[in-house]
Structures are given as C-alpha cells and as structure tokens.
Design an enzyme around this catalytic site. Structure first.
Site, PDB file in Angstrom:
ATOM      1  N   ASP A 212       0.848  -1.200   0.000  1.00 26.00           N
ATOM      2  CA  ASP A 212       0.000   0.000   0.000  1.00 26.00           C
ATOM      3  C   ASP A 212       0.886   1.254   0.000  1.00 26.00           C
ATOM      4  O   ASP A 212       0.617   2.241   0.683  1.00 26.00           O
ATOM      5  CB  ASP A 212      -0.949   0.009   1.197  1.00 26.00           C
ATOM      6  N   HIS A 216       4.823  10.515   0.399  1.00 29.07           N
ATOM      7  CA  HIS A 216       4.628  11.955   0.219  1.00 29.07           C
ATOM      8  C   HIS A 216       5.953  12.658   0.509  1.00 29.07           C
ATOM      9  O   HIS A 216       6.854  12.086   1.122  1.00 29.07           O
ATOM     10  CB  HIS A 216       3.534  12.474   1.146  1.00 29.07           C
TER      11      HIS A 216
END
Length: 236
Positions: A212, A216
């Site tokens: 998953d 960022h």
C-alpha cells in the site's frame, strides 16, 4: 487515483499502448468502479474488461451507495473479475487522523473508529455473497475485519484479504507525538489488532501482504498530523 482517473477504454488503452513500447515489465490495470470516481455512475465494466482491465477499485475510498456497488458486483461476477475494496464509511471518519483509542486521546488528536472499516467490510461481503462476485479486501487493519473475512469465507463467499507490513508491525502506541510519517489510512490500530493481523497471516485467513505504498514529500509530512496527507512509504 490518477488525474484523470482510469475510468474509460480510451484512458486504459493509452497506458496499454505506452506500456507496449516503453515498459520493461507487464502492466496490468485496474479501472475505477464509478465514472470520475464520483460514486454516482458505473463505468462501462464490460467494455473495460474487453480492453484488458483485470480488476475494479475506487482506490482509497468506498463506493458509498450499496445499490450501486451491488450493480457493479453483478456485472463483475458474470465477467470473472474482482472488485478490490478500500473499506471506509466516510460518514464515520469525521475528520479523524489516527485510530480512535487512548493514544489518540493522549495526543489530543481526533480518532477514526474501527467500525468505519468494519461496517463497509461486512456490507461488501454480504453483497459479494449475494451476487457471487469476487471481492478482495484491501489493507485489512482491525481484528473485527479479520473476523468478518473469516465468517464470510465460512459461508462460501468468494472473498480474499490482504494486510500491510505497517499494520502487523506497528500500533498506535508506536506513534511519536505529532509525527505524520505515521499518518496512514487505514490508521495504525491497537496492539490487539496487530496480534490479530499476525495470527491471520499464520492461519491463512490473510491471502497476501501488500505494501500500500503511498509516499509523500518531506514538506507535506512535516505539516503535522492534522494537516499532513495520509500515506506511508511502504516499499522500504
């Protein structure tokens, strides 16, 4: 979760054609379940399967309309392709940023109830059982979801499930104060949930491990728990 989303034959074909000339690996694509991922109108499931789509998913959100998801499952059941579900009732999140437990209270952060995941997991399993659809539960994170997955299997439902490394290695008690590197959706749960994930892997209830991976930038993650985006760097 691309912009624009992969919700049409033309967009799927664009990537397929690029992959034939530019990629050194095989590319298998999933399509959105609804047009523009808006949750209002189904994509053309039949045409998308013919174009090579292998699965359907709304990525990081659920199709909130049970009737619309049921219609999608009726179509995918006939075509033999799975629906991959991120289970989250958005009406129960209410601005939460981590698991709703004592650790959230200590840090003064709004919590996300485990029921937000479990309600949709149960709903989707019921719909898959009725329609005969193949259902895959993405990034299971709570003990309750594991129990729902096992119960559905016992009834003969065609459902599989996955867990991420961070959900069987870390709990909410491992989160340093306001360190958004640990802000992920679904959130890190309790130690009891972590043990349930480990046991589900050992017992074969969980079918695979998935990263998953949702990284960022450092700037984004330094905004703190309330403002930073959800996502964890799962590949490392």
């Amino acid at each position: 979760n691309t912009h624009p989303p992969m919700d049409s034959v033309s967009r799927i074909s664009y990537v397929t054609n690029k992959a034939r000339t530019d990629a050194h690996i095989k590319i298998y694509q999933a399509s959105a379940i609804t047009k523009n991922m808006s949750g209002e109108e189904l994509v053309d499931i039949g045409a998308l399967v013919q174009s090579g789509v292998r699965a359907f998913s709304e990525d990081g959100k659920s199709v909130m309309s049970a009737g619309l998801l049921r219609a999608a499952m009726q179509k995918t059941a006939k075509l033999g392709v799975p629906i991959m579900a991120h289970c989250e009732d958005i009406t129960m999140v209410r601005g939460g940023v981590m698991n709703d437990d004592e650790n959230a209270k200590k840090m003064g952060l709004p919590g996300i109830t485990p029921a937000a995941e479990e309600v949709i997991a149960a709903r989707d399993c019921v719909l898959a059982h009725e329609t005969g659809a193949q259902l895959h539960l993405c990034h299971c994170s709570t003990k309750g979801t594991i129990e729902i997955l096992q119960a559905a299997r016992n009834l003969g439902t065609h459902v599989t499930g996955e867990v991420c490394p961070h959900h069987f290695l870390l709990s909410s008690s491992d989160i340093p104060c306001d360190d958004a590197d640990y802000k992920v959706n679904p959130p890190l749960r309790t130690i009891e949930d972590v043990e349930a994930m480990k046991n589900a892997i050992k017992d074969g209830i969980i079918d695979c491990i998935s990263t998953d991976h949702a990284p960022h930038s450092m700037d984004e993650k330094e905004r703190g728990f309330l403002s930073a985006p959800f996502g964890i760097s799962g590949l490392e």
